[in-house]
Design an enzyme around this catalytic site. Structure first.
Site, PDB file in Angstrom:
ATOM      1  N   LYS A  97     -14.675  -5.136  15.465  1.00 35.10           N
ATOM      2  CA  LYS A  97     -15.236  -4.515  16.663  1.00 35.10           C
ATOM      3  C   LYS A  97     -16.764  -4.466  16.581  1.00 35.10           C
ATOM      4  O   LYS A  97     -17.358  -4.400  15.508  1.00 35.10           O
ATOM      5  CB  LYS A  97     -14.670  -3.097  16.848  1.00 35.10           C
ATOM      6  N   ARG A 105      -4.538  -2.293  12.431  1.00 34.52           N
ATOM      7  CA  ARG A 105      -4.412  -3.492  13.257  1.00 34.52           C
ATOM      8  C   ARG A 105      -5.608  -4.398  12.983  1.00 34.52           C
ATOM      9  O   ARG A 105      -6.751  -4.019  13.253  1.00 34.52           O
ATOM     10  CB  ARG A 105      -4.343  -3.090  14.736  1.00 34.52           C
TER      11      ARG A 105
END
Length: 272
Positions: free
Chosen positions: A217, A253
């Protein structure tokens, strides 16, 4: 009868990410071909993933949605090829996509809208006795990073997820099948993301396993000094995953499965 989610996914478990899209923020286009997606899913399980999350619609900041037919066209061939071979989940907000994936062997539905996008989703999950991941997102992908604001991000995210879990249970989804995701990067600033990780205990108080998706991210790149970063490195991702596990997360994840599995194995051995 499925195992309770805590038994199916002991801490820490790794969920591999396979985006069958041309435009996902990190791996867009890499797995657009069904055969490439299948090969990636098989490799991730070999590397230690407990489950592989297959998605056909990008939810990166600024993305727009795709039609039902297009999403089915992308993901159904992957599930048809993998049917029963490796553990898979479907990353979708559309009940019909979830239904087809569940028919073809998916065991979890990962809904980034937490059942808000499609009124038929909860019933679809309940009918299949599937696992369900409910995620928090402020706004929707196209606009979610346009000035997100919270008074108390951890408390507000927890309250939202508690309400969505109650909605799911009222629709027939067993609470023992549900896990919760605070939605790192989905309508949050860098500081919001860090605060959620620091105060993961607020989410854990809801009594359900927590999923954290910090992998690659932009927050990670920005924390490392690039204010315009759109992705983060594998090393930074592993650091965030270990920090999340140490604060109580169950499922991580990730895109880089082997690196995360190895790092979390060491963190888990130390924690015992």
């Amino acid at each position: 009868m499925r195992l309770p989610i805590e038994e199916r996914f002991p801490r820490p478990s790794v969920m591999g990410v396979v985006n069958v899209t041309p435009d996902s923020f990190s791996d867009g286009g890499v797995n657009l071909d069904p055969d490439a997606a299948v090969a990636t899913a098989r490799r991730m399980v070999e590397e230690g993933a407990a489950i592989v999350d297959v998605g056909g619609e990008s939810t990166r900041p600024g993305s727009s949605g795709v039609t039902l037919d297009e999403e089915l066209r992308r993901v159904v061939p992957v599930f048809e090829r993998l049917q029963g071979e490796v553990p898979v989940s479907i990353d979708t907000a559309k009940a019909e996509v979830a239904r087809r994936a569940l028919e073809l062997g998916a065991e979890m539905v990962n809904d980034v809208t937490a059942l808000r996008a499609d009124p038929a989703m909860a019933e679809t999950v309940a009918a299949a006795d599937a696992y369900l991941c409910l995620m928090h997102m402020q706004g929707e992908p196209r606009t979610m990073q346009a000035g997100p604001r919270y008074e108390d991000v951890a408390a507000e995210v927890a309250a939202f997820l508690e309400e969505r879990m109650e909605t799911a249970v009222a629709a027939g989804v067993a609470e023992a099948r549900i896990c919760l995701d605070p939605g790192i990067g989905f309508g949050k600033t860098v500081e919001h993301n860090l605060e959620l990780l620091r105060r993961l205990d607020v989410l854990l108080a809801l009594g359900r396993p927590v999923v954290i998706g910090f992998s690659r991210k932009s927050t990670l790149g920005r924390l490392l000094g690039d204010p315009a970063a759109v992705t983060g490195t594998a090393a930074a991702s592993v650091g965030a995953a270990v920090a999340a596990f140490e604060r109580g997360a169950t499922i991580l994840r990730v895109h880089d499965v082997r690196e995360h599995v190895e790092a979390l194995a060491i963190a888990g051995a130390v924690a015992r």
